[in-house]
Design an enzyme around this catalytic site. Structure first.
Site, PDB file in Angstrom:
ATOM      1  CB  CYS A   2      -0.906   0.028   1.234  1.00  0.00           C
ATOM      2  SG  CYS A   2      -1.984  -1.408   1.386  1.00  0.00           S
ATOM      3  N   GLY A  28      -0.793   0.668  -5.132  1.00  0.00           N
ATOM      4  CA  GLY A  28      -2.079   0.027  -4.902  1.00  0.00           C
ATOM      5  C   GLY A  28      -3.171   0.637  -5.741  1.00  0.00           C
ATOM      6  CG  ASN A 102       2.819  -0.478   3.038  1.00  0.00           C
ATOM      7  OD1 ASN A 102       2.316  -1.452   2.499  1.00  0.00           O
ATOM      8  ND2 ASN A 102       4.039  -0.050   2.740  1.00  0.00           N
ATOM      9  N   GLY A 103       1.504  -2.946   5.190  1.00  0.00           N
ATOM     10  CA  GLY A 103       2.176  -4.108   5.754  1.00  0.00           C
ATOM     11  C   GLY A 103       1.190  -5.221   6.019  1.00  0.00           C
ATOM     12  CE1 TYR A 259       6.038  -5.223 -10.991  1.00  0.00           C
ATOM     13  CE2 TYR A 259       5.067  -5.109  -8.807  1.00  0.00           C
ATOM     14  CZ  TYR A 259       4.919  -5.138 -10.178  1.00  0.00           C
ATOM     15  OH  TYR A 259       3.675  -5.052 -10.736  1.00  0.00           O
TER      16      TYR A 259
END
Length: 505
Positions: A2, A28, A102-103, A259
């Site tokens: 995210c 995202g 985020n995670g 990436y």
């Protein structure tokens, strides 16, 4: 994966937050949300889709206040389709809290049980982020007695949260009437940084997943948030920072550099673009050993993440570099799309070949990574249909053999082509004439070359080493079983309210 952002500004921050989401959109595409605070009141709007599709003028006008947080999301834990999973989440007590995360928490189920039995808090979604918010809310209640909040109370609450949580988490927390908090987990797995901007009305602060969000909006990058650290920015502009973990080590997710991150970001002292160039150099050495000299006519990237590696590889091997695939930028990233059928179909919509660059040539395609194998299989076929004589493939990342449980959508071994197949078997399945993978030690060297201070990485998808120490084979089996269970079945993920109703019955 995210993208999160938080701002304490000197004027309305709704447009600033929206613009930051646009800069983080690559992280995202499933959902987007913004929450702002004016006085003790929250204003929030969120929904499924890209940021540009979620927000309209009428929504933006309702987002009042000079502080706020926002998130772009794709699903990891929780439903892929329910708008209830969109963030930010908020709770009314203590003080009023809104959170974006985020995670992925690896002990979310244990914490849900604690929330219900001990903390007397109810979890209404399948999202681990809602669990995280309620844990932090409980710790803030304890640290402040629910009465007075200052920076030290915030840091005590974060310390208590660290003791309870396992997994990866970078978060921004908006406390109504008080300010903004940013926290990074004690392993530093997911990225988080902050910056400042001086305006005529005063100093503004921004916390974000990537430096590109700061610099793209005129903020000066200050530094990364340290593993285990919390920063607190009051509404009056005062800044506080403190280490809140008993033990902390920096282990950034190595897949960010391969990436996930934008190439113009800098993470933990590493230029993402520079690291990808280095990946190309080390990959070139592998190609030189695997493919006889003269067997490659041209090197082509598979847009976009692999472009720096492909350019550097071609230069190092003194080969022609060409753009053979043109990308339709209005199609979402296939890595993020749920379902093999959707992912396979979208490849043809997303990429088109420049046939003249393939016809009669031995082509080396460079990809950033090969996860499921669906995309590269279609691309190899497209290259052959365009007239390539031979199609060879080089991956800038090692084989992805293990599930990632720290916030990247590769959670089941059955979906990973390298989990059960040898490199030769993969080569045959994707239809390539040759297949070369980066070595893990070379991938790590490529990043360390850009910042020698880095000594460790979270690389579990490549080596199976889960650094939080709590990921067991049983845990992986439960995650995979829940993910593949039909919705509504006995084994499908359920929220705490559903469990409570069943218990009462």
């Amino acid at each position: 994966m995210c993208g999160i952002v938080g701002v304490v500004g000197s004027a309305l921050v709704n447009q600033l937050l929206y613009d930051a989401l646009q800069l983080l959109q690559h992280r995202g595409q499933d959902a987007a949300g913004i929450a702002t605070a004016s006085g003790s009141k929250f204003h929030m709007f969120k929904g499924n889709g890209l940021a540009r599709d979620v927000f309209r003028t009428r929504n933006m006008r309702s987002l009042l206040g000079q502080s706020g947080i926002a998130q772009v999301r794709y699903p990891t834990a929780g439903s892929a389709y329910s708008s209830e999973e969109a963030q930010p989440f908020y709770v009314n007590a203590p003080f009023g809290l809104a959170l974006a995360h985020n995670g992925n928490l690896t002990n979310a189920e244990q914490l849900k049980d604690e929330m219900f039995r001990i903390d007397r808090r109810h979890i209404n979604t399948n999202s681990d982020s809602e669990v995280l918010l309620n844990v932090l809310a409980h710790e803030l209640q304890v640290a402040s007695d629910g009465l007075v909040l200052d920076s030290q109370a915030v840091f005590r609450a974060v310390a208590g949260m660290h003791r309870r949580l396992r997994g990866s988490y970078a978060l921004v927390l908006l406390i109504a009437g008080y300010g903004l908090v940013g926290v990074r987990d004690p392993y530093g797995i997911r990225p988080l940084c902050f910056g400042v901007q001086e305006t005529d009305a005063g100093t503004e602060y921004m916390i974000a997943s990537e430096s590109v969000a700061l610099e793209g909006l005129g903020f000066r990058f200050v530094r990364d948030v340290a593993p285990g650290e919390a920063i607190f920015i009051g509404l009056d502009g005062r800044f506080f920072a403190q280490q809140c973990a008993e033990r902390s080590t920096l282990n950034p997710c190595i897949f960010e550099y391969v990436y996930l991150a934008r190439p113009d970001s800098v993470m933990d002292g590493v230029s993402v673009y520079g690291a990808r160039l280095k990946m190309g150099e080390y990959l070139a050495d592998q190609v030189r050993q695997a493919v006889p000299a003269g067997d490659i006519d041209v090197v082509m990237p598979i847009p976009d993440s692999s472009r720096p590696a492909a350019m550097q590889l071609a230069m190092r091997l003194n080969l022609e570099y060409r753009e053979g695939f043109i990308k339709n930028r209005y199609i979402g990233r296939t890595f993020i799309m749920p379902g093999q059928a959707v992912r396979r179909k979208s490849v043809r919509q997303k990429l088109n070949t420049v046939a003249v660059e393939f016809r009669g040539k031995n082509v080396l395609l460079v990809d950033d990574s090969i996860v499921r194998g669906t995309t590269i299989q279609e691309i190899v076929l497209m290259a052959r249909e365009a007239g390539a004589r031979k199609v060879m493939v080089a991956s800038a990342a090692p084989p992805v053999r293990f599930p990632n449980v720290y916030g990247i959508d590769m959670p089941t071994r059955a979906e990973l082509i390298a989990a059960t197949k040898s490199i030769e078997e993969i080569r045959r399945e994707i239809g390539a004439d040759a297949l070369i993978y980066q070595r893990l030690e070379d991938l790590q060297r490529a990043i360390v070359d850009c910042n020698p201070a880095l000594t460790s990485f979270e690389a579990s998808c490549f080596d199976g080493n889960y650094i939080t120490g709590d990921v067991t084979p049983d845990y992986l089996n439960r995650v995979e079983h829940a993910r593949t269970a039909p919705p509504g079945s006995e084994d499908a993920p359920r929220n705490q309210l559903s469990l409570a109703i069943e218990a009462d019955a």
